[in-house]
Design an enzyme around this catalytic site. Structure first.
Site, PDB file in Angstrom:
ATOM      1  CE1 TYR A 171      -0.169   7.944  14.595  1.00 48.24           C
ATOM      2  CE2 TYR A 171       1.443   6.737  13.294  1.00 48.24           C
ATOM      3  CZ  TYR A 171       0.729   7.886  13.545  1.00 48.24           C
ATOM      4  OH  TYR A 171       0.904   8.994  12.754  1.00 48.24           O
ATOM      5  CE  LYS A 175      -2.439   8.785  12.016  1.00 52.08           C
ATOM      6  NZ  LYS A 175      -3.225  10.017  11.785  1.00 52.08           N
TER       7      LYS A 175
END
Length: 314
Positions: A171, A175
């Site tokens: 993640y 991001k």
């Protein structure tokens, strides 16, 4: 509905729940016509349902606004091209793209499977690229035809992508990629009248359980700092014509706090004017690290001692 977005057309991805839902409702409150995109998956990205998007669109229409639904997978290149076309056909154009869709599969790196890595990178990173690519092509064509639009893109990064987060390596990578993509897109699309910014929100959603559950709990009284609706007014302003001089920025939002993030910048440097010998690198680099700002600790990290952070020896 009238407001700072009156007459403007927006696509909000992942708008069936959580942050995306609040963004869609807030944009509509300010007068935007909204394409409510949501695949209707679970928090882990599984399954599909049109119900969440339909509920949000119905709420917008019930309040006097205009909205249609879209069930495209945001990482499907052809499907997102049709999503952009839908906005143009339904509402006569496109002015705002809010890239919000995503899911999380928390896992320490040593336990992360290839499937988990691919799935998270796909929905977040490709899921930002695909809608942006097709929207940008439309805006470029409009500008070249003498119909330049005051277009706005709001991407969704996170604190994990900016500072890192233990147990969220995949993640975090996705991001961080979104933050980098935002910088490049801001520069490339500026000639067409498009601004591109990103937010790094902290809010209570399906994705913020686990180690953050205590922080995300609903307070029994007072201001609810983790209410996802707190984030959406910033998105609405960034989507407005007034925000035309703001681009290439990442804004962190938590409760009533907004913070302009300052990312990678050139720090202390030493130019030898020739190739470094390996034995010379250590002393030179340690001297530079001693002059450099210490990085912020990764979320969930055991904060290291200052000497370990800046590389100096005690």
């Amino acid at each position: 509905m009238t407001g700072i977005l009156a007459g403007r057309v927006a696509i909000v991805t992942g708008a069936g729940r959580g942050l995306g839902r609040e963004h869609a409702l807030e944009l509509a409150r300010h007068g935007a016509k909204v394409v409510v995109n949501d695949l209707g998956t679970s928090g882990a990205g599984e399954g599909a349902s049109s119900a969440p998007a339909e509920e949000v669109a119905a709420a917008i229409r019930a309040a006097g606004g205009q909205a249609v639904t879209n069930g495209a997978d945001v990482a499907d290149f052809a499907a997102t091209e049709k999503m952009v076309a839908q906005a143009i056909e339904e509402f006569g154009g496109l002015d705002i793209l809010v890239n919000n869709a995503g899911f999380v599969r928390d896992r320490m790196l040593v336990n992360t499977s290839e499937e988990e890595w691919d799935a998270v990178i796909r929905v977040h990173l490709k899921g930002h690229f695909a809608p942006l690519r097709h929207a940008a092509a439309y805006w470029r064509a409009e500008a070249k035809a003498g119909r330049q639009r005051a277009a706005r893109v709001i991407n969704t990064s996170s604190g994990a992508g900016l500072q890192g987060s233990v147990g969220q390596g995949t993640y975090t990578a996705a991001k961080a990629g979104i933050a980098g993509l935002t910088l490049v897109a801001a520069e490339e699309l500026a000639p067409y009248g498009v601004t591109v910014n990103a937010i790094a929100p902290s809010a209570r959603t399906r994705m913020t359980g686990g180690p953050f559950a205590a922080k995300m709990a609903v307070p029994t009284e007072g201001f609810d700092a983790m209410d996802p609706a707190n984030v959406s007014p910033v998105v609405a302003w960034l989507a407005s014509i007034e925000a035309g001089d703001v681009t290439g920025r990442v804004v962190e939002i938590e409760g009533g706090r907004i913070c302009v993030e300052e990312g990678w910048r050139h720090g202390p440097a030493d130019d030898l004017g020739a190739r470094w010998a390996a034995a010379e690198v250590g002393p030179a680099l340690r001297a530079l690290l001693a002059r450099a700002a210490s990085p912020e600790p990764v979320y969930g990290a055991r904060t290291p001692a200052p000497s370990a952070v800046n590389g100096a020896r005690g």
